[in-house]
Design a protein around this motif. Sequence first.
Motif, PDB file in Angstrom:
ATOM      1  N   UNK A  41      84.995 -48.722  39.561  1.00 53.74           N
ATOM      2  CA  UNK A  41      86.290 -48.700  39.507  1.00 53.74           C
ATOM      3  C   UNK A  41      86.556 -47.909  37.979  1.00 53.74           C
ATOM      4  N   UNK A  42      87.463 -47.209  37.828  1.00 54.42           N
ATOM      5  CA  UNK A  42      87.586 -46.631  36.454  1.00 54.42           C
ATOM      6  C   UNK A  42      88.085 -47.351  35.287  1.00 54.42           C
ATOM      7  N   UNK A  43      87.360 -46.932  34.020  1.00 55.05           N
ATOM      8  CA  UNK A  43      87.964 -47.575  32.883  1.00 55.05           C
ATOM      9  C   UNK A  43      89.376 -47.326  32.572  1.00 55.05           C
ATOM     10  N   UNK A  44      89.676 -45.992  32.807  1.00 51.56           N
ATOM     11  CA  UNK A  44      90.851 -45.452  32.504  1.00 51.56           C
ATOM     12  C   UNK A  44      91.441 -45.000  33.786  1.00 51.56           C
ATOM     13  N   UNK A  45      93.022 -45.202  34.072  1.00 52.05           N
ATOM     14  CA  UNK A  45      93.378 -45.042  35.171  1.00 52.05           C
ATOM     15  C   UNK A  45      95.032 -44.803  34.765  1.00 52.05           C
ATOM     16  N   UNK A  46      95.577 -43.829  34.408  1.00 56.63           N
ATOM     17  CA  UNK A  46      96.908 -43.552  33.837  1.00 56.63           C
ATOM     18  C   UNK A  46      97.573 -42.294  34.270  1.00 56.63           C
ATOM     19  N   UNK A  47      98.895 -42.242  34.158  1.00 55.30           N
ATOM     20  CA  UNK A  47      99.468 -40.967  34.059  1.00 55.30           C
ATOM     21  C   UNK A  47      99.071 -40.043  32.828  1.00 55.30           C
ATOM     22  N   UNK A  48      98.665 -39.100  33.032  1.00 53.72           N
ATOM     23  CA  UNK A  48      98.163 -37.991  31.786  1.00 53.72           C
ATOM     24  C   UNK A  48      99.060 -37.938  30.820  1.00 53.72           C
ATOM     25  N   UNK A  49     100.372 -37.904  30.991  1.00 56.65           N
ATOM     26  CA  UNK A  49     101.387 -38.047  29.882  1.00 56.65           C
ATOM     27  C   UNK A  49     101.381 -39.366  29.102  1.00 56.65           C
ATOM     28  N   UNK A  50     101.302 -40.444  29.799  1.00 57.96           N
ATOM     29  CA  UNK A  50     101.276 -41.557  29.059  1.00 57.96           C
ATOM     30  C   UNK A  50      99.971 -41.694  28.390  1.00 57.96           C
ATOM     31  N   UNK A  51      98.628 -41.192  28.945  1.00 59.97           N
ATOM     32  CA  UNK A  51      97.543 -41.426  28.392  1.00 59.97           C
ATOM     33  C   UNK A  51      97.680 -40.693  26.959  1.00 59.97           C
ATOM     34  N   UNK A  52      98.467 -39.831  26.858  1.00 60.38           N
ATOM     35  CA  UNK A  52      98.650 -38.958  25.522  1.00 60.38           C
ATOM     36  C   UNK A  52      99.635 -39.731  24.700  1.00 60.38           C
ATOM     37  N   UNK A  53     100.167 -40.959  24.985  1.00 56.58           N
ATOM     38  CA  UNK A  53     101.073 -41.544  24.161  1.00 56.58           C
ATOM     39  C   UNK A  53     102.406 -41.580  24.507  1.00 56.58           C
ATOM     40  N   UNK A  54     102.921 -40.855  25.310  1.00 60.27           N
ATOM     41  CA  UNK A  54     104.376 -40.623  25.767  1.00 60.27           C
ATOM     42  C   UNK A  54     104.567 -41.339  27.029  1.00 60.27           C
ATOM     43  N   UNK A  55     105.112 -42.410  27.077  1.00 59.75           N
ATOM     44  CA  UNK A  55     105.158 -43.259  28.380  1.00 59.75           C
ATOM     45  C   UNK A  55     106.583 -42.801  28.927  1.00 59.75           C
ATOM     46  N   UNK A  56     106.656 -42.936  30.298  1.00 59.33           N
ATOM     47  CA  UNK A  56     107.774 -42.539  30.925  1.00 59.33           C
ATOM     48  C   UNK A  56     108.451 -41.233  30.362  1.00 59.33           C
ATOM     49  N   UNK A  57     109.977 -41.163  30.207  1.00 60.50           N
ATOM     50  CA  UNK A  57     110.601 -40.115  29.781  1.00 60.50           C
ATOM     51  C   UNK A  57     110.465 -39.972  28.085  1.00 60.50           C
ATOM     52  N   UNK A  58     109.322 -40.523  27.640  1.00 63.78           N
ATOM     53  CA  UNK A  58     109.381 -40.320  26.013  1.00 63.78           C
ATOM     54  C   UNK A  58     109.028 -38.950  25.679  1.00 63.78           C
ATOM     55  N   UNK A  59     109.240 -38.555  24.549  1.00 65.00           N
ATOM     56  CA  UNK A  59     109.082 -37.240  23.768  1.00 65.00           C
ATOM     57  C   UNK A  59     107.874 -37.003  23.239  1.00 65.00           C
ATOM     58  N   UNK A  60     107.810 -35.833  22.419  1.00 65.96           N
ATOM     59  CA  UNK A  60     106.516 -35.336  21.636  1.00 65.96           C
ATOM     60  C   UNK A  60     106.171 -36.411  20.770  1.00 65.96           C
ATOM     61  N   UNK A  61     104.861 -36.404  20.180  1.00 62.12           N
ATOM     62  CA  UNK A  61     104.383 -37.278  19.214  1.00 62.12           C
ATOM     63  C   UNK A  61     103.199 -36.642  18.496  1.00 62.12           C
ATOM     64  N   UNK A  62     102.885 -36.940  17.419  1.00 59.77           N
ATOM     65  CA  UNK A  62     101.510 -36.745  16.795  1.00 59.77           C
ATOM     66  C   UNK A  62     101.049 -38.048  16.044  1.00 59.77           C
ATOM     67  N   UNK A  63     100.135 -38.613  16.864  1.00 53.98           N
ATOM     68  CA  UNK A  63      99.750 -39.992  16.160  1.00 53.98           C
ATOM     69  C   UNK A  63      98.365 -39.631  15.813  1.00 53.98           C
ATOM     70  N   UNK A  64      97.706 -40.570  15.146  1.00 51.52           N
ATOM     71  CA  UNK A  64      96.066 -40.730  14.741  1.00 51.52           C
ATOM     72  C   UNK A  64      95.460 -41.043  16.109  1.00 51.52           C
ATOM     73  N   UNK A  65      94.757 -39.924  16.448  1.00 53.76           N
ATOM     74  CA  UNK A  65      93.873 -40.050  17.579  1.00 53.76           C
ATOM     75  C   UNK A  65      94.529 -39.534  18.885  1.00 53.76           C
TER      76      UNK A  65
END
Length: 624
Positions: A268-292
Motif C-alpha cells: 500500500x502506498x504511503x503517498x497516493x495523491x493527484x500530483x498537482x495536489x501533492x505540490x500544494x495546489x488542491x483542485x483548481x487552486x493556483x500557484x504557490x511558493x511554500x517552504x518545502x
Amino acid sequence: MLPINKAVMRNIKQLIAAILLVCCIHQASAQHQKRGLAFAQTFADLPYYKTGTQTYQYSSTDPAEDQFKDFGHWLYTQKDSGAVLADIKGPGTIYRIWSTGNIGDTNRIKIYIDGEKVPRINQTFNAFHNKKPLRDKPQVGSGAGDNYLAWWSYMPISFRKSIKIVREGNFRPFYNIGYHTYTTLEGAISWTGKEDYRAMEKMWNNPQDDPKPAAGNISKTQKLDLAGGNSADIFKYNGAGYIASIKIKNYSPDKGLRIKMYWDGRDKPYVDAPLKWFFGSVDNGGDLKALGVGTTDNNGYCYFPMPFWKAARIELVNQTGEVMKDIEVEVQYNTKAYPQAQCGYFCAYANEVDKPGKSYTCLKTEGRGHVIGMAKRMPKGGHACEGDEVYYIDNRKFPDIWGTGEEDYANNAWWKNKYNSYPTHGCVGNDCYYRMHYPDVIAYEQAFDMEFESWENFYIASLVWYYEGAKPSLKQTDELNIGNKVSEQKHLYKIAGQTWQGSTTGAYPGKRIHDITETHTGKSFDKSSIFRVAIDKKNKGVRLRVLTTHTNRQGVRVWVDGKPVTERPWVIVKNNYDAIWIDTDFEIPAAYTKGKSKLNIKLEHLPGYKNWTEYSYKAFSYCD
C-alpha cells in the motif's frame, strides 16, 4: 610497556565500541530533541518523532460554538483588566501568533516569560507585526485587506518555566496562538530578543530552494511520455537512504495524474495523491511558493526529507485517457540513513467529498507521528470560510486545537482574500488555500483526528503531509474511576479537604464533529488526593490523564513516590466552552518512572487556584 593479552584487548575494544554506540545514540537523541528556534532552523530534522513534545492551541472561538461569534473571547481577565490570551506552565515554545487588527489599533501585546513581573515584549500589536525590527523578518507580517488586517508571527518564543500573553485595550479581536509544551527542560532556552534568526530568515526568503544540506545527494533525471491508463517508475532503489527532493516540470494539472510512493516494500502506498495536489495546489487552486513544497506554471518542487531503510519506489500514474508528454523529472536521493527507531515514514493523504454534511475529515489516523502541513479546497457557498478546525490528539475527547475559521487558519482574514503566497500559508484563489505546520508541527503519540466544521454542503477536497510510524508509542496501563468504591480501593485512593462529590451529566465541545454526552461521578478538594496506578516497567515516561469539568485555572502540584515533579505544576487553562467535559494530560518524565511498575501519585492543591475536580484518571506508558 607491559604486553596486553588478547582477552584484555578484546574487552578494551568492546568497551570502546559500547562508548561509541552510546555517543551515537545520545547524538541522535539530542538531534531530534531540537526545540524552539533550533528546530525552526533545521528542516532536515522533520522526520524525527516529536516524543516529549505536545501540541496545543488557544483561540477566541465562541464558547457556544457559534461560527459567527469567534471573537472577543479570552481565557480570563486579570485584575488590571488585561485579557489573558495564553497562560502556560512549564517549558515550551510559542510558534504562531495570529490575530485580526487594524492600522489604528493601539492595543498592546504583553508577553511575560518565566514568571517575570515585567513583560519582555510590550508593544502595540501594530508595532509588533508591522514595524522594525520584526517587520523586516519574513516570519512576521500582515496582509489580507486594506483596513482590517490579518497579523501573524512565526517568531519562536521559547520559555523554561512559564509564559503569559496579555492583550491590553478594548479592541475585541479574533486570535489563534499555537504552541508546544515539553516534557523535560532539555533544549528549552527562554527567549531574550537577542536570538540569531539568520538561518531561519534564509529559508523563509528562499522557499523555492532546498532548505537542507545537499552534501551526498545523488540526482536522477528523466523525460517521459505517459499514455492514458499507464504508470511509470520515476525512482526505484534498494537499500537505505532518503529522498532529498522531487522536481517535476511540465506536468498536467488534471487530477487523474497521480503520484504514489512506496517505502520498504509495503504494497500500500504511503503517498497516493493527484500530483498537482501533492505540490500544494488542491483542485483548481493556483500557484504557490511554500517552504518545502510548491508549484509554478505546472512545475512543482518538494523538499520534504523522505527516509527509507530497505527500498523506495515512486511512480506516476495516468488515470486519464490522454497522453501526457514531455514530463521532466528530477529526483535527488541520499544514501545516508536516518535512525529508523527515531523517525517516521513520509506520508501524504488526499481526500475529497461531494456533500460533507456537518463536518469534513482531512485525516484520521492511528500511530505515532506529526503533521507538517495541509492544503484544502473549501466549499463554494457563501460561508465557505466559517468552518473551524477542530483537531483531536491521542484519543482525547476534548479538542485541544480549535480555531476561528478557515481563513484564519490560513493566516488570512475576512474571506475572500486577495491572492497571496507565503512560506507557511497562502490563499491561492478559487476558495483554495494551504497552511504549513513547520515549525509548529502537530505531534501525536497514539492517534490524530483532523476535522473541520462544514457549513455548506458542497464539494471539499484536501491533502495532508505528515510523518508516521505504524505503532503508537503510548499504551494505557490503568484507570481509576472516582466514586466507584471498588476502583478507589484497588488504587488506594484517598482525598483530603473534600469540598464536593456527586454525579454530573454533560457534553464535550465539538457538537458538529463528535456529539458526545456522558455521565460521571466525581469529587473536588482544596487540599489533596492520593492514588496508585500501574505502569509498564519498561516505560520511558508516563502520561496521566484526568477527566474534569470545564473550570479554568484549576491547579495542583504533582508528587510521584514522594518526589515533586519540578518541571511544571498541573494547571488547567483551556479555551472557554459552555460544554462541560475536559480530558487533559500531565507528562511525567522518565526520571520519575524508569524501571517502575507502579506509581504513588499525590496531587496537592496550589494556593490561588480553584479547587481541583476529578472524575477519573488514566495512566499511559511510553513504550517502544
